[in-house]
Design a protein around this motif. Structure first.
Motif, short mmCIF file in Angstrom:
data_model
loop_
_atom_site.label_atom_id
_atom_site.label_comp_id
_atom_site.label_asym_id
_atom_site.label_seq_id
_atom_site.Cartn_x
_atom_site.Cartn_y
_atom_site.Cartn_z
N ASP A 289 0.79 -1.23 0.00
CA ASP A 289 0.00 0.00 0.00
C ASP A 289 0.83 1.28 0.00
O ASP A 289 0.37 2.34 0.48
CB ASP A 289 -0.97 0.03 1.20
N ARG A 290 2.03 1.21 -0.53
CA ARG A 290 2.83 2.44 -0.66
C ARG A 290 3.78 2.29 -1.84
O ARG A 290 4.09 1.19 -2.28
CB ARG A 290 3.60 2.74 0.63
N LYS A 291 4.24 3.43 -2.36
CA LYS A 291 5.17 3.40 -3.48
C LYS A 291 6.49 2.75 -3.06
O LYS A 291 6.97 2.97 -1.94
CB LYS A 291 5.47 4.83 -3.97
N LEU A 292 7.05 1.96 -3.98
CA LEU A 292 8.35 1.33 -3.68
C LEU A 292 9.40 2.38 -3.32
O LEU A 292 10.26 2.14 -2.47
CB LEU A 292 8.83 0.52 -4.88
N ALA A 293 9.32 3.53 -3.98
CA ALA A 293 10.31 4.58 -3.72
C ALA A 293 10.21 5.14 -2.31
O ALA A 293 11.11 5.86 -1.86
CB ALA A 293 10.15 5.71 -4.74
N GLY A 294 9.15 4.81 -1.59
CA GLY A 294 8.98 5.32 -0.24
C GLY A 294 9.59 4.45 0.85
O GLY A 294 9.51 4.79 2.03
N PHE A 295 10.22 3.33 0.46
CA PHE A 295 10.85 2.45 1.45
C PHE A 295 12.31 2.86 1.67
O PHE A 295 13.01 3.23 0.72
CB PHE A 295 10.77 0.99 1.01
N GLN A 296 12.76 2.74 2.91
CA GLN A 296 14.11 3.18 3.24
C GLN A 296 15.18 2.44 2.44
O GLN A 296 16.13 3.05 1.93
CB GLN A 296 14.37 2.99 4.74
N LEU A 297 15.04 1.11 2.35
CA LEU A 297 16.06 0.33 1.64
C LEU A 297 16.13 0.70 0.17
O LEU A 297 17.21 0.71 -0.44
CB LEU A 297 15.80 -1.16 1.81
N VAL A 298 15.00 1.00 -0.43
CA VAL A 298 14.98 1.41 -1.83
C VAL A 298 15.61 2.79 -1.98
O VAL A 298 16.41 3.03 -2.91
CB VAL A 298 13.53 1.41 -2.38
N GLN A 299 15.29 3.70 -1.08
CA GLN A 299 15.87 5.03 -1.17
C GLN A 299 17.38 5.02 -1.01
O GLN A 299 18.10 5.80 -1.65
CB GLN A 299 15.23 5.96 -0.12
N GLU A 300 17.88 4.13 -0.15
CA GLU A 300 19.35 4.02 0.00
C GLU A 300 19.99 3.64 -1.33
O GLU A 300 21.03 4.20 -1.71
CB GLU A 300 19.67 2.98 1.08
#
Length: 401
Positions: A289-300
């Motif tokens: 229920d959230r954009k993948l780009a909003g996860f910490q591991l993805v942003q790293e």
């Protein structure tokens, strides 16, 4: 008419803006036209051609409408009327490669390796005949140096021979991994003179008896580029078609200084393209229920990709500045190619990670960058060869053998 700043903002993100300001108004107009042709004519056919392993010649040659090699806008205020600035060159490769590595590779074979060979090795008469047609895209050219058993050791191991017979030369041997070998109109072939042992270069014209080129099948990288295996059996070349300014491997190295920098720019573009594709994919797809780009591991991982793209662009711009100032050094070209290829390889892997299963499909764009990066990592000097060239320079000790 758009201002220079408006064109830059249309083409590039904020982190590229300062670098792109180094381009002239005319160069930016050409690059803007290149972007339009890529999006309107080449992008719609690239997936199908990559899948089939065929090069999109018709769409690619639309690029000549932009004048990417011969537009008068590229030569305003320049004394050199054969080549545009190295800064423009860096951004042209960036533009092509951030879209597709095969398109950029095909161009560097034609407009980089082949064209530079003629400019560096040819007489004024040969430049007028050969280089004029190449820059106008009337003739396709390539670069036939690598052999089946000799790649990195080509300096001392070149096996293809040239034997002079009066006012003609007979060429015998094999070449491999030669992009465009089966479709080129003129092929610069490097061979060792049996008399003095020096490497020389000969222009083999399309249709010359004894020349045969067969595309290499079953590739997993740069599938659209038709790399060829060439056989030369008593191929006759007139003395008038020998490039007189190529006499030994030192001359070949002069070509490599230019083209190794070109490949550093291609690696830079692939890095940027993979990052853009990964950012787009993760910004659009939802999980939990959230954009993948909003996860910490993805942003790293996205942050690392952005860092790599910024660093690679810095290398490309700096080496372009040095070359425009007349500083042509193998150390600089090898360092840039080594660095940018390493950062590219890391970035395409990270892009593949964050896009999950979708990242192995051509529709994501990531898959093409991921597969094609492997060829770029290797060609124009492997990582190890470039590292040893840099190592020799900084230590004063040669460690090749």
């Amino acid at each position: 008419m758009s201002t220079k700043a408006e064109i830059i903002r249309e083409l590039y993100p904020e982190d590229v803006f300062h670098y792109a300001e180094k381009l002239t108004d005319g160069e930016l107009e050409v690059l803007q036209h290149v972007r339009q042709i890529i999006e309107n004519d080449i992008r719609p056919v690239v997936t199908d051609h990559w899948e089939r392993g065929k090069f999109p010649f018709e769409a690619f040659y639309k690029l000549k409408e932009a004048g990417i090699m011969n537009s008068p806008k590229l030569f305003e205020g320049r004394d050199d009327k054969w080549k545009a600035s190295e800064m423009y060159n860096a951004f042209l490769y960036y533009e092509l490669a951030r879209f597709d590595a095969s398109i950029a590779t095909f161009y560097t074979v034609h407009g980089g390796l082949g064209y530079n060979t003629i400019l560096i090795g040819g007489s004024e008469e040969q430049k007028q005949e050969f280089a004029t047609k190449v820059r106008n895209f009337e003739w396709q050219t390539c670069f036939a140096l690598t052999e089946p058993d000799h790649g990195s050791d080509i300096a001392g191991g070149l096996a293809t021979t040239a034997e002079r017979k009066g006012d003609k030369w007979l060429l015998n041997g094999e070449k491999r991994w030669i992009g465009g070998a089966d479709t080129a109109d003129i092929v610069p072939v490097f061979a060792r003179d049996v008399e003095d042992g020096k490497i020389k270069c000969f222009i083999v014209r399309k249709g010359t008896p004894g020349y045969n080129a067969v595309p290499i099948p079953n590739k997993i990288s740069l599938r659209m580029v038709q790399n060829g295996h060439i056989t030369l059996e008593n191929v006759e070349v007139p003395e008038a078609d020998r490039l007189p300014n190529i006499n030994g491997f030192r001359s070949v190295n002069e070509i490599f200084i230019h083209t190794r920098a070109d490949v550093a720019h291609i690696a830079n573009g692939v890095t940027a393209g993979a990052f853009v594709a990964a950012l787009r994919n993760t910004s659009e797809r939802e999980q939990f229920d959230r954009k993948l780009a909003g996860f910490q591991l993805v942003q790293e991982k996205l942050a690392r990709m952005q860092s790599n793209a910024t660093a690679a662009l810095g290398y490309s711009v700096r080496i372009a500045e040095l070359m425009d100032n007349g500083e042509y050094e193998m150390f600089n070209s090898s360092l840039a190619k080594m660095h940018n290829s390493l950062r590219m390889r890391e970035t395409v892997a990270l892009a593949r990670e964050v896009t999950g299963g979708n990242g192995i499909t051509l529709e994501s764009d990531v898959a093409r960058f991921f597969a094609d990066a492997e060829a770029i990592y290797t060609y124009e000097g492997t990582h190890e060869i470039n590292a040893l060239l840099v190592g020799r320079e900084i230590t004063g000790i040669g460690a090749f053998v």
